[in-house]
Scaffold this motif. Structure first.
Motif, PDB file in Angstrom:
ATOM      1  N   PRO A  25     -40.074 -18.382  53.833  1.00 47.05           N
ATOM      2  CA  PRO A  25     -41.296 -18.227  54.445  1.00 47.05           C
ATOM      3  C   PRO A  25     -42.238 -19.366  54.201  1.00 47.05           C
ATOM      4  O   PRO A  25     -41.905 -20.175  53.420  1.00 47.05           O
ATOM      5  N   THR A  85     -39.714 -13.858  62.394  1.00 44.52           N
ATOM      6  CA  THR A  85     -39.908 -12.631  61.421  1.00 44.52           C
ATOM      7  C   THR A  85     -38.713 -12.000  61.260  1.00 44.52           C
ATOM      8  O   THR A  85     -38.115 -11.623  62.153  1.00 44.52           O
ATOM      9  N   ASP A  86     -38.365 -11.724  60.039  1.00 44.02           N
ATOM     10  CA  ASP A  86     -37.281 -11.026  59.449  1.00 44.02           C
ATOM     11  C   ASP A  86     -36.180 -11.571  59.984  1.00 44.02           C
ATOM     12  O   ASP A  86     -35.405 -10.737  60.764  1.00 44.02           O
ATOM     13  N   PRO A  87     -35.942 -12.847  59.924  1.00 44.20           N
ATOM     14  CA  PRO A  87     -34.908 -13.664  60.387  1.00 44.20           C
ATOM     15  C   PRO A  87     -33.328 -12.994  60.332  1.00 44.20           C
ATOM     16  O   PRO A  87     -32.999 -12.631  59.227  1.00 44.20           O
ATOM     17  N   PRO A  88     -32.692 -12.940  61.611  1.00 43.16           N
ATOM     18  CA  PRO A  88     -31.475 -12.450  61.379  1.00 43.16           C
ATOM     19  C   PRO A  88     -30.295 -13.390  60.744  1.00 43.16           C
ATOM     20  O   PRO A  88     -29.526 -12.929  60.302  1.00 43.16           O
ATOM     21  N   GLN A 135     -30.023 -17.663  58.747  1.00 41.75           N
ATOM     22  CA  GLN A 135     -30.740 -18.615  58.069  1.00 41.75           C
ATOM     23  C   GLN A 135     -31.240 -19.547  59.557  1.00 41.75           C
ATOM     24  O   GLN A 135     -32.463 -20.157  59.237  1.00 41.75           O
ATOM     25  N   ALA A 155     -34.627 -18.888  60.732  1.00 44.32           N
ATOM     26  CA  ALA A 155     -35.802 -18.957  59.762  1.00 44.32           C
ATOM     27  C   ALA A 155     -35.979 -20.426  59.525  1.00 44.32           C
ATOM     28  O   ALA A 155     -37.161 -20.684  58.686  1.00 44.32           O
TER      29      ALA A 155
END
Length: 581
Positions: A332, A366-369, A371, A374
């Motif tokens: 984040p 958002t709420d990454p599946p 790495q 993200a």
């Protein structure tokens, strides 16, 4: 005058285009002329830097493509025209003659001269020529840098003269891209320099095929609908005696030629409806396109008028050095991490570099599946007038692994830059065209002059038309991606970016006009800072936008990641707008 159209095949749209292109064209449908374009503005900058280091000023890549085919080119009587001569077309022509003789092939090789004016800049200034900047009007003497190259954009009549005198291969330097088609068409059909409508048609055809697979599905918003996109073929222009043309490709090759793929290239790298060329001013708003059959698009009519009285001169000068690297931040709080990185590098490099740019690319999911969903890449670049201060850059970046933001890393499989490299800036100058010594030189040394038009355009004839804002109600449909109903193609013209957006479906033309008024386009493209010039092409159902100054001083020197504005059109298509009712 020839009774049938001349078939001109493209084999290259830039230095680095698919190396096997000429192999494919020689194995394809019969053609009369093969043309290769290798000189983008940014390529000229690189060649200028290479020539300054004692390397050849021509494009060796093109020579190597041609060499295996010289015998078959001679046997079939195919003419070859290329601008791969770069800064030394005479040198490339001589090397090509040597290779042909070594292979036992008889080919007459000529070159076009007169574009290089670097050694005349002082005399031109003394004679009162300001070489004013095309966009700003500032005189070259106020630039503050010492030019290493200055080459005028020549038209096609030097090429035509060489072909008429018996040349099999014509090596040019800085002719316009479209001249590589217009010159052979003028030779084939016996046109004079005052046949403006015919020349305008040939320049338009040349503009379409000059960028290779751009006309067959490459860099096309509708690429998902194009067959064979793994290896799209190269285009062919069939140019008739009246200048009308058909754009096609070799049968069996990948890609497609449709009204939309041709529209995309027509709108590429233009400044408006008046397309200024050394031989003619093309009225692109007169162009009509029609699908004649599979992979055959007709272009006619095209209106032409006299050429401008001035030539554009590409002037290049070294302005310093740069160095860059790519880092990565993971969510984040990517924004905070980028801010810390920027502050730490400024503290380490302040007083040593002229510019420091830290640009995050993209947004973490958002709420990454995964790495990687993200992770956001961060491009870091620094510039300075001298190379020495930039040698602090790599150590400054390398010192942050244990004291920077959490998760700081780079691609461990990519080499890290430690030595800076030169920056070359571009100055598009204007020079009275009568100052140019445009001619061809044959293999026996004979000089052949390029004819000129009997008159040139007035300022009123050159001025871009002013199009009123659309008198239409604002769209009120449900929000939708602009790209759901429109295609786009973007490019660069010096320091400006251009974006052509068109509606494939006639039912959506008024919606597109209303959606892309100047005011609404400015809101959708905040990076443009409101500096937008807008035109309409009703026959193409297109809105054309020039984003003035978006690319700074040009593609070779600005610090944007999308250095020459190629993705601006797709960015615009990703925007959400009110859809058609």
């Amino acid at each position: 005058m020839a009774s049938r159209p001349v078939r001109i095949a493209n084999i290259s749209g830039y230095l680095g285009d698919r190396y096997t292109a000429l192999d494919e064209v020689m194995a394809g449908d019969p053609v009369d002329v093969v043309m290769g374009d290798y000189l983008a503005e940014i390529t000229l900058a690189a060649l200028a830097a290479a020539a300054g280091r004692g390397k050849p000023g021509w494009v060796g890549y093109a020579l190597d493509q041609l060499t295996p085919h010289l015998g078959e080119i001679a046997r079939r009587g195919i003419r070859v025209v290329t601008n791969a001569g770069g800064f030394d077309p005479a040198g490339m022509a001589e090397e090509l003659r040597r290779r042909a003789a070594e292979a036992g092939v008889t080919l007459r090789v000529a070159h076009v001269a007169g574009d290089g004016v670097a050694d005349r800049l002082g005399a031109l200034h003394a004679d009162g020529h300001g070489l004013e900047h095309l966009d700003t009007g500032a005189p070259l003497k106020d630039w503050g840098f010492t030019p290493i190259a200055a080459n005028a954009y020549l038209g096609g009549f030097g090429i035509a003269a060489a072909l008429a005198a018996g040349a099999d291969v014509v090596v040019a330097g800085r002719v316009t891209d479209a001249s590589l088609t217009a010159g052979p068409a003028a030779w084939w059909h016996g046109w004079g320099p005052d046949e403006f409508d015919a020349l305008a048609g040939a320049v338009t055809a040349g503009h379409v095929i000059e960028c290779g697979a751009h006309a067959t599905g490459g860099n096309f918003s509708g690429f998902r609908s194009v067959p064979g996109m793994v290896r799209p073929g190269f285009p062919v222009a069939e140019v008739a005696a009246d200048g009308s043309s058909v754009i096609t490709k070799h049968r069996g090759d990948g890609g497609a030629v449709t009204v939309d793929t041709v529209t995309a290239q027509l709108l590429y790298e233009i400044q408006g409806p008046r397309y200024l060329n050394p031989d003619v001013t093309v009225h692109l708003d007169s162009v009509r396109l029609a699908q004649q059959g599979p992979d055959r698009v007709a272009i006619a009519p095209v209106t032409g008028s006299p050429p401008p009285p001035t030539a554009k001169v590409a002037v290049f000068a070294p302005i310093g050095y740069e160095i860059s690297t790519m880092l990565f931040a993971t969510a984040p709080d990517v924004e905070g991490k980028v801010e810390l990185l920027r502050a730490q590098l400024r503290a380490a490099l302040e007083g040593h570099v002229d510019e420091l740019d830290v640009t995050p690319l993209g947004v973490a999911a958002t709420d990454p599946p995964t790495q990687w969903a993200a992770t956001v890449p961060i491009r870091v670049i620094a510039t300075a007038r001298e190379a020495a201060p930039l040698r602090r850059f790599a150590p400054a970046v390398g010192s942050l692994y244990l004291q920077g933001f959490p998760g700081f890393h780079h691609d461990g499989h990519a080499p890290r830059a430690s030595e800076p490299w030169p920056r070359i800036e571009y100055w598009p100058a204007l020079l009275d065209a009568t100052e140019l010594d445009h001619h061809a030189v044959l293999d026996d040394g004979t000089r052949v002059e390029a004819p000129r038009a009997s008159r040139v355009a007035t300022p009123d004839e050159l001025a871009q038309p002013v199009h009123p804002e659309p008198d239409l109600p604002a769209p009120a449909g449900d929000p939708v991606e602009l790209g759901a109903f429109a295609f786009a193609r973007a490019g660069d013209k010096g320091g400006n970016a251009n974006v052509g957006v068109w509606a494939p479906d006639p039912a959506h033309w008024d919606w597109l006009r209303a959606t892309l008024s100047t005011e609404r386009a400015a809101r959708l493209l905040p990076e443009a800072g409101g500096r937008i010039v807008r035109h309409e092409f009703p026959h193409l159902r297109a809105v054309h936008l020039v984003l003035t100054g978006l690319l700074g001083s040009g593609g070779s020197a600005n610090l944007r990641v999308d250095q020459i504005g190629k993705s601006v059109g797709e960015y615009l298509r990703a925007k959400h707008v009110e859809g058609p009712a």
